[in-house]
Design an enzyme around this catalytic site. Structure first.
Site, PDB file in Angstrom:
ATOM      1  N   HIS A  10     -45.062  14.496  -7.880  1.00  0.00           N
ATOM      2  CA  HIS A  10     -44.572  13.181  -7.481  1.00  0.00           C
ATOM      3  C   HIS A  10     -45.687  12.141  -7.613  1.00  0.00           C
ATOM      4  O   HIS A  10     -46.851  12.481  -7.763  1.00  0.00           O
ATOM      5  CB  HIS A  10     -44.174  13.188  -5.998  1.00  0.00           C
ATOM      6  N   TYR A  39     -45.130  16.019   1.482  1.00  0.00           N
ATOM      7  CA  TYR A  39     -45.846  16.697   0.406  1.00  0.00           C
ATOM      8  C   TYR A  39     -46.815  17.724   0.978  1.00  0.00           C
ATOM      9  O   TYR A  39     -47.336  17.566   2.078  1.00  0.00           O
ATOM     10  CB  TYR A  39     -46.651  15.694  -0.423  1.00  0.00           C
ATOM     11  N   HIS A 115     -40.561  15.208 -10.315  1.00  0.00           N
ATOM     12  CA  HIS A 115     -39.474  14.862  -9.388  1.00  0.00           C
ATOM     13  C   HIS A 115     -38.261  14.345 -10.158  1.00  0.00           C
ATOM     14  O   HIS A 115     -37.112  14.588  -9.782  1.00  0.00           O
ATOM     15  CB  HIS A 115     -40.000  13.818  -8.399  1.00  0.00           C
ATOM     16  N   LYS A 121     -34.949   9.195 -10.725  1.00  0.00           N
ATOM     17  CA  LYS A 121     -36.139   8.400 -10.417  1.00  0.00           C
ATOM     18  C   LYS A 121     -37.120   8.508 -11.575  1.00  0.00           C
ATOM     19  O   LYS A 121     -37.072   9.469 -12.349  1.00  0.00           O
ATOM     20  CB  LYS A 121     -36.827   8.943  -9.154  1.00  0.00           C
ATOM     21  N   CYS A 123     -40.309   8.850 -10.964  1.00  0.00           N
ATOM     22  CA  CYS A 123     -41.345   9.679 -10.360  1.00  0.00           C
ATOM     23  C   CYS A 123     -41.449  11.037 -11.046  1.00  0.00           C
ATOM     24  O   CYS A 123     -40.427  11.700 -11.206  1.00  0.00           O
ATOM     25  CB  CYS A 123     -41.008   9.848  -8.868  1.00  0.00           C
TER      26      CYS A 123
END
Length: 134
Positions: A10, A39, A115, A121, A123
């Site tokens: 990420h 995380y 991710h 996304k 990310c």
């Protein structure tokens, strides 16, 4: 210990060159109602690797994947205009490679993902499969 089958990468979706700490991300995530940083690791812009959640505890970083994954985030992911971009510093790139190599040694057979493979996304704002030859 949990069965780890994935390593998911990420970004923090913060501007390039902005220092972000695990303590800061912990505050952000607690403000969202979580029980702490989602995380397992955070890589600062200087390449420092900070521990987040213990690996033995499921993360809160990727819906539907947390039970069997390790979550790594790097500080950054937005360019100066606020658009998604690979803002990793050379130190972050190096630290990420070392960390992923270590995790693969401890969790043989784990696969590496961005991710964005599990959510709509940008990310982590770089092509994980290309970089890690997945």
């Amino acid at each position: 210990m949990r069965k780890i089958s994935k390593i998911i990468i990420h970004c923090t979706a913060t501007p390039a060159r902005r220092r972000v700490t695990a303590a800061e991300v912990d505050r952000w995530h607690r403000a969202r109602g979580w029980n702490g940083i989602g995380y397992h690791y955070l890589i600062g812009i200087d390449g420092t690797v900070e521990r987040g959640r213990p690996e033995a505890i499921a993360g809160a970083h990727c819906k539907g994947q947390n039970a069997s994954s390790i979550g790594i985030a790097y500080a950054g992911g937005l360019d100066d205009a606020g658009a998604p971009a690979d803002t990793r510093t050379p130190a972050q790139r190096s630290a990420l490679k070392i960390l992923v190599t270590d995790l693969l040694g401890r969790y043989p057979g784990a696969t590496i993902h961005g991710h964005n493979e599990f959510a709509a996304k940008a990310c982590p704002c770089f092509n994980v499969s290309k970089e890690f030859k997945c």
